[in-house]
Enzyme design. Structure first.
Site, short mmCIF file in Angstrom:
data_model
loop_
_atom_site.label_atom_id
_atom_site.label_comp_id
_atom_site.label_asym_id
_atom_site.label_seq_id
_atom_site.Cartn_x
_atom_site.Cartn_y
_atom_site.Cartn_z
N HIS A 184 84.53 102.12 55.55
CA HIS A 184 85.38 103.14 56.14
C HIS A 184 84.58 104.04 57.09
CE1 HIS A 184 89.15 102.44 54.27
NE2 HIS A 184 88.77 102.72 53.03
N CYS A 258 86.02 101.01 62.03
CA CYS A 258 87.07 101.29 63.00
C CYS A 258 86.62 102.26 64.08
CB CYS A 258 88.30 101.86 62.29
SG CYS A 258 89.11 100.68 61.23
N ARG A 267 87.56 97.95 66.75
CA ARG A 267 86.44 97.82 65.83
C ARG A 267 85.13 98.06 66.56
NH1 ARG A 267 90.29 98.29 63.40
NH2 ARG A 267 91.16 97.00 61.71
#
Length: 276
Positions: A184, A258, A267
């Site tokens: 993340h 991300c 990405r």
């Protein structure tokens, strides 16, 4: 004498209907304002929970997992990824087959390794770790990052815990091929939030049961689509922007997250090669 009879004359109050309508409108506006404030407070609490509390909770859990892994390694002999004991079937029954986890699209999940033609997932010890289980520690000195690495990229079981997730089907640390990880960038520990700060020459280390593998950052792909499966191939090369990537076999590490922040539109990819 009889007093004269006076007719009753009704009194008309002008404007009372208009004031009533105004009062009704004011009440509606007041109720709407209260509702808006209530909704705003609820949304604010949700944002605080998502951005602050999930970070705090996941970061604490990830730190504890790193300590647990290191304690376990001190108590066991070195030698790469530990072998996994297979469950024994009961008498008269067939062993249950477990399907592989499907890569799940989400904030920090990049291309699906299963579609990339990735290499074997076994590591130096010849055995792959159990799905969703942590088994390594990723360290990036420039970012001050120390997080567990778990097998798989399941959002709830791995990434939301603040771990880096290993793409199924890609190589393990120190092995030939591409050791590909996802994490993340925002919320849930956000381990890869500052991945964009890495530069060529920075080191990325991976500890596995007493063994340390050091990779040197070589290339950074600032932006690509989530379906760019080439970035996690055994020899990583973007299929969207083929000027980024490698052309010769080797031992690579790939870090994906991300971009831009707080979105999952594109990405960001960082590649490194094993330091011999």
């Amino acid at each position: 004498m009889v007093p004269p009879v006076r007719d009753h004359i009704p009194v008309v109050v002008q404007g009372s209907g208009r004031r009533g309508r105004r009062a009704g409108l004011a009440g509606v506006l007041w109720a709407a304002a209260e509702l808006a404030v209530t909704v705003g407070v609820v949304v604010l609490l949700l944002v605080v929970h998502e951005v602050w509390w999930t970070n705090r909770q996941a970061s604490a859990g990830a730190r504890e997992e790193v300590r647990a892994l290191e304690r376990g390694w001190e108590e066991a002999p070195a030698g790469g990824i530990p072998p996994v004991a297979e469950p024994q079937p009961q008498s008269g029954t067939e062993p249950e087959s477990k399907p592989e986890a499907e890569p799940e699209a989400g904030r920090s999940v990049a291309p699906a390794a299963a579609e990339a033609g990735a290499g074997p997932s076994s590591g130096p010890a010849g055995r792959a770790p159990v799905r969703d289980q942590s088994y390594a520690v990723l360290r990036i000195p420039r970012l001050g990052l120390v997080v567990p690495v778990a097998q798989g990229i399941d959002k709830k079981a791995v990434l939301d815990k603040g771990y880096a997730g290993h793409y199924p089907g890609t190589a393990q640390p120190g092995a030939e091929g591409n050791f590909a990880l996802a994490g993340h960038r925002n919320t849930h520990g956000e381990p890869f939030r500052y991945l964009n700060r890495l530069r060529a020459g920075d080191e990325v280390t991976v500890d596995v049961r007493g063994q340390r593998y050091t990779y040197v950052v070589g290339q950074i792909l600032p932006e690509t689509t989530e379906r760019d499966t080439g970035v996690v191939a055994p020899v990583p090369r973007s299929v969207v922007k083929p000027e980024y990537g490698y052309s010769a076999p080797g031992a690579y590490v790939t870090l994906t997250t991300c971009t831009p922040e707080y979105t999952s539109k594109y990405r960001l990819v960082v590649w490194g090669t094993l330091k011999r």
